[in-house]
Design an enzyme around this catalytic site. Structure first.
Site, PDB file in Angstrom:
ATOM      1  N   GLU A   1      53.992  -3.236   2.087  1.00 33.53           N
ATOM      2  CA  GLU A   1      53.169  -2.991   1.109  1.00 33.53           C
ATOM      3  C   GLU A   1      52.536  -4.382   0.705  1.00 33.53           C
ATOM      4  OE1 GLU A   1      53.804  -0.041  -1.422  1.00 33.53           O
ATOM      5  OE2 GLU A   1      51.458   0.389  -1.974  1.00 33.53           O
TER       6      GLU A   1
ATOM      7  N   GLU B   1      57.192  10.295  -5.200  1.00 37.24           N
ATOM      8  CA  GLU B   1      55.539   9.846  -4.946  1.00 37.24           C
ATOM      9  C   GLU B   1      55.132   8.394  -4.702  1.00 37.24           C
ATOM     10  OE1 GLU B   1      52.704  11.589  -4.590  1.00 37.24           O
ATOM     11  OE2 GLU B   1      53.710  13.400  -5.350  1.00 37.24           O
TER      12      GLU B   1
ATOM     13  N   CYS C   1      48.094   2.753  -4.525  1.00 38.21           N
ATOM     14  CA  CYS C   1      48.816   3.336  -3.750  1.00 38.21           C
ATOM     15  C   CYS C   1      48.408   3.674  -3.024  1.00 38.21           C
ATOM     16  CB  CYS C   1      50.059   4.006  -4.208  1.00 38.21           C
ATOM     17  SG  CYS C   1      48.758   5.588  -4.905  1.00 38.21           S
TER      18      CYS C   1
ATOM     19  N   GLY D   1      56.367   5.728  -7.777  1.00 44.23           N
ATOM     20  CA  GLY D   1      56.831   4.318  -7.518  1.00 44.23           C
ATOM     21  C   GLY D   1      57.255   3.896  -6.253  1.00 44.23           C
ATOM     22  N   SER D   2      57.927   2.374  -6.035  1.00 44.22           N
ATOM     23  CA  SER D   2      58.537   2.073  -4.790  1.00 44.22           C
ATOM     24  C   SER D   2      59.080   3.289  -4.186  1.00 44.22           C
ATOM     25  CB  SER D   2      58.773   0.463  -4.939  1.00 44.22           C
ATOM     26  OG  SER D   2      60.346   0.812  -5.321  1.00 44.22           O
TER      27      SER D   2
ATOM     28  N   ASN E   1      50.321   0.623 -12.476  1.00 41.14           N
ATOM     29  CA  ASN E   1      49.746   0.568 -11.406  1.00 41.14           C
ATOM     30  C   ASN E   1      48.344   0.975 -11.906  1.00 41.14           C
ATOM     31  OD1 ASN E   1      50.557   2.609 -10.091  1.00 41.14           O
ATOM     32  ND2 ASN E   1      49.290   2.213  -7.818  1.00 41.14           N
TER      33      ASN E   1
HETATM   34  P1  NAD Z   1      58.863   0.227  -9.299  1.00 43.94           P
HETATM   35  O1  NAD Z   1      60.008   1.419  -7.937  1.00 43.94           O
HETATM   36  O2  NAD Z   1      58.824  -0.772  -9.179  1.00 43.94           O
HETATM   37  O3  NAD Z   1      59.323   1.132 -10.559  1.00 43.94           O
HETATM   38  C1  NAD Z   1      58.213   2.535 -11.111  1.00 43.94           C
HETATM   39  C2  NAD Z   1      59.588   2.971 -11.992  1.00 43.94           C
HETATM   40  O4  NAD Z   1      60.970   3.211 -11.524  1.00 43.94           O
HETATM   41  C3  NAD Z   1      59.294   2.438 -13.649  1.00 43.94           C
HETATM   42  O5  NAD Z   1      58.806   3.243 -14.537  1.00 43.94           O
HETATM   43  C4  NAD Z   1      60.828   1.213 -13.679  1.00 43.94           C
HETATM   44  O6  NAD Z   1      60.785   1.242 -14.963  1.00 43.94           O
HETATM   45  C5  NAD Z   1      61.752   2.585 -13.008  1.00 43.94           C
HETATM   46  N1  NAD Z   1      62.588   1.282 -11.828  1.00 43.94           N
HETATM   47  C6  NAD Z   1      62.388   0.126 -11.568  1.00 43.94           C
HETATM   48  N2  NAD Z   1      63.791  -0.613 -10.986  1.00 43.94           N
HETATM   49  C7  NAD Z   1      64.390   0.531 -11.404  1.00 43.94           C
HETATM   50  C8  NAD Z   1      65.906   0.897 -10.728  1.00 43.94           C
HETATM   51  N3  NAD Z   1      66.596  -0.337 -10.680  1.00 43.94           N
HETATM   52  N4  NAD Z   1      66.200   1.768 -11.472  1.00 43.94           N
HETATM   53  C9  NAD Z   1      66.203   3.263 -11.641  1.00 43.94           C
HETATM   54  N5  NAD Z   1      64.416   2.455 -12.555  1.00 43.94           N
HETATM   55  C10 NAD Z   1      63.572   2.024 -12.037  1.00 43.94           C
HETATM   56  O7  NAD Z   1      57.317   0.747  -8.613  1.00 43.94           O
HETATM   57  P2  NAD Z   1      55.965  -0.319  -9.473  1.00 43.94           P
HETATM   58  O8  NAD Z   1      55.916  -0.865  -9.307  1.00 43.94           O
HETATM   59  O9  NAD Z   1      55.972   0.425 -10.910  1.00 43.94           O
HETATM   60  O10 NAD Z   1      54.551   0.433  -8.812  1.00 43.94           O
HETATM   61  C11 NAD Z   1      54.141   0.252  -7.182  1.00 43.94           C
HETATM   62  C12 NAD Z   1      54.814   1.277  -5.892  1.00 43.94           C
HETATM   63  O11 NAD Z   1      55.003   2.392  -6.387  1.00 43.94           O
HETATM   64  C13 NAD Z   1      54.143   0.429  -5.144  1.00 43.94           C
HETATM   65  O12 NAD Z   1      55.467   0.840  -4.195  1.00 43.94           O
HETATM   66  C14 NAD Z   1      53.654   2.009  -4.922  1.00 43.94           C
HETATM   67  O13 NAD Z   1      52.658   2.250  -3.843  1.00 43.94           O
HETATM   68  C15 NAD Z   1      53.521   2.988  -5.356  1.00 43.94           C
HETATM   69  N6  NAD Z   1      52.788   3.778  -6.570  1.00 43.94           N
HETATM   70  C16 NAD Z   1      52.523   4.996  -5.775  1.00 43.94           C
HETATM   71  C17 NAD Z   1      51.852   6.419  -5.559  1.00 43.94           C
HETATM   72  C18 NAD Z   1      51.676   7.550  -5.465  1.00 43.94           C
HETATM   73  O14 NAD Z   1      51.073   8.379  -5.980  1.00 43.94           O
HETATM   74  N7  NAD Z   1      52.107   7.552  -4.777  1.00 43.94           N
HETATM   75  C19 NAD Z   1      51.681   5.862  -7.539  1.00 43.94           C
HETATM   76  C20 NAD Z   1      51.471   4.843  -7.914  1.00 43.94           C
HETATM   77  C21 NAD Z   1      51.920   2.982  -6.686  1.00 43.94           C
END
Ligand code: NAD
Length: 453
Positions: A329, A207, A241, A185-186, A112
């Site tokens: 979310e 995070e 996020c 990520g999530s 994002n």
């Molecule tokens: P995501 O968890 O789908 O992906 C994040 C990363 O994990 C990517 O690099 C992806 O390739 C990897 N990934 C995805 N599925 C995986 C799996 N099964 N096994 C191993 N790796 C895997 O998240 P997203 O859609 O990229 O981002 C959105 C989420 O991230 C939202 O929940 C948002 O709130 C959160 N976020 C948090 C912050 C923070 O700083 N706290 C910042 C940005 C986004």
């Protein structure tokens, strides 16, 4: 991957990354490489979700540049050996802690804010003296490719390498042993990363996300509140996020606030044509968001064009905690408004939900503000603003509970990639015999007296 990780471990073991000069040099190089390739980075992010140069600079690159500048300036101070007091039992002697880099680090980014969320942790890793494997999100494929190109063409892979890929590549990386894993990520994937890290007892920073509330009490400056909230919510089309996920508004000012929110949306001219708005990152997410809009509750907006991955800034009113939109979310341009007449009950409700990443309070009352901050556990937040706390690198940024663990930016980032060795440095001048055998009642009573017990 195993070869790459081993080559980084071998390089780390040469101790090259531990010199302050090396870290400063790599930080400067990182700065220069990004600067020289800004155009490429702007083009890639525009291809991914039509993010403008203005937004990319202000919400991504500016933060990375200022983190690099601060890291370069403070690396000497942060990595200094720090003196600690020595307790009576260990006198004469000195005590200190030695910061040391954890070693080979894996950084997994989200899509994002693809540059900021990948590069800012890299700054923390470099300033601490770690080597880095960066895995950006495959969802924003153009920015991932752009980062791989500029980093892999300019840095030695045994020090800093971008590995592109999705779930299979990330899973393969996570099977290996790292000395630090930093994940953005999530919450769902955060759990997978944490489990993988547990296998090797690797320290992690997570995070994550969650539903961040914004409270608006009846004493809030409503015009300013509306202005700041609309910017924070619809920046990046809500794909932030720390965006205010939903509003909790005192019933007595709800109507006035709703009108002001709509007029702020109109004043903001949100459109991808003028660069004031972005697309939803992919069709899957656009469909997910569209399915979240309860048409009976639309107060403003609600229109969408799926083929263009466009969803109009949307406000839902008369929402309750039991509605579907409150289940997960949102991460998109939909703002549900829940009104309340009892602040304590509302606080209790928020406390019953997973701990949010952020919490915002718009008010002039200290009592309301203090009550909310005292009772609700969350990552970080603002009073009378939203999102902007991330721009202050003088404090760390991170979540708690389901919204994450650990923090970074500034010195917190240095600490996230460091271990602090505690050293007791004893003098040979004198040794009390109390601890040595044979033990006696007299020795025990002296020990107790010296401890004040
Ligand atoms: P995501 O968890 O789908 O992906 C994040 C990363 O994990 C990517 O690099 C992806 O390739 C990897 N990934 C995805 N599925 C995986 C799996 N099964 N096994 C191993 N790796 C895997 O998240 P997203 O859609 O990229 O981002 C959105 C989420 O991230 C939202 O929940 C948002 O709130 C959160 N976020 C948090 C912050 C923070 O700083 N706290 C910042 C940005 C986004």
């Amino acid at each position: 991957m195993q070869q790459l990780i081993q080559s980084q471990r071998d390089f780390f073991n040469t101790n090259a990354t531990k010199s302050i000069a090396f870290r400063k040099q790599q930080l400067q190089k990182f700065y220069d490489v990004i600067k020289a390739n800004e155009k490429l980075l702007y083009e890639a992010i525009y291809k991914d979700f039509k993010k403008s140069e203005f937004d990319t600079f202000t919400t991504e690159l500016a933060l990375v540049y200022s983190d690099i500048k601060e890291a370069k300036k403070k690396v000497g101070k942060w990595s200094k050996i720090k003196r600690k007091r020595t307790n009576l039992t260990n006198l004469p002697g000195k005590s200190y802690v030695i910061p040391e880099p954890l070693g080979v680090s894996l950084i997994i980014g989200a899509w994002n804010y693809p540059y900021q969320l990948s590069f800012a942790p890299v700054v923390s890793a470099i300033v601490a003296g770690c080597t880095v494997i960066l895995k950006p999100s495959e969802v924003s494929s153009n920015t991932s490719a752009a980062m791989a190109k500029i980093i892999n063409e300019n840095f030695d892979p045994h020090f800093f390498k971008v590995v592109e890929g999705g779930i299979p590549e990330t899973t393969a990386l996570l099977n290996e042993k790292f000395d630090k894993i930093f994940f953005t990520g999530s919450t769902t994937v955060g759990r997978i990363v944490y489990q993988a890290a547990a296998k090797h007892l690797t320290p992690v920073t997570l995070e994550l996300g969650g539903k961040s509330p914004a409270f608006i009490t009846k004493t809030a400056n409503l015009k300013m509140t509306a202005k700041r909230l609309i910017w924070a919510k619809f920046l990046n089309a809500g794909q932030t996020c720390i965006a205010p996920d939903y509003l909790l508004v005192d019933e007595s000012i709800k109507d006035e606030l709703l009108e002001l929110l709509v007029s702020e949306i109109k004043n903001s001219h949100f459109s991808t044509d003028n660069g004031n708005y972005v697309q939803i990152v992919n069709t899957r997410n656009a469909e997910r968001l569209i399915s979240m809009i309860d048409t009976d509750k639309i107060y403003f907006g609600g229109n969408h064009i799926l083929e263009k991955r466009h969803i109009e800034p949307t406000i839902l009113s008369e929402v309750s905690f039991d509605d579907k939109i409150m289940e997960e979310e949102i991460f998109g341009p939909i703002l549900p408004v829940i009104s309340y007449d009892n602040l304590q009950e509302t606080i209790n409700k928020v406390k019953s939900m997973p701990k949010p990443l952020s919490c915002y309070v718009f008010t002039k009352e200290n009592t309301a503000k203090n009550k909310i901050f005292n009772e609700i556990s969350f990552g970080g937040g603002c009073v009378n603003d939203a999102v902007m706390h991330i721009s202050n690198s003088h404090f760390g940024f991170g979540g708690v509970g389901e919204s994450g663990m650990g923090s970074y930016h500034g010195e917190d980032g240095f600490k996230a990639f460091s271990h602090y060795k505690s050293i007791l440095d004893k003098s040979n001048l004198f040794e009390a015999n109390l601890k040595y055998y044979p033990h006696s009642e007299k020795k025990l009573s002296i020990i107790k007296r010296t401890m004040g017990l």
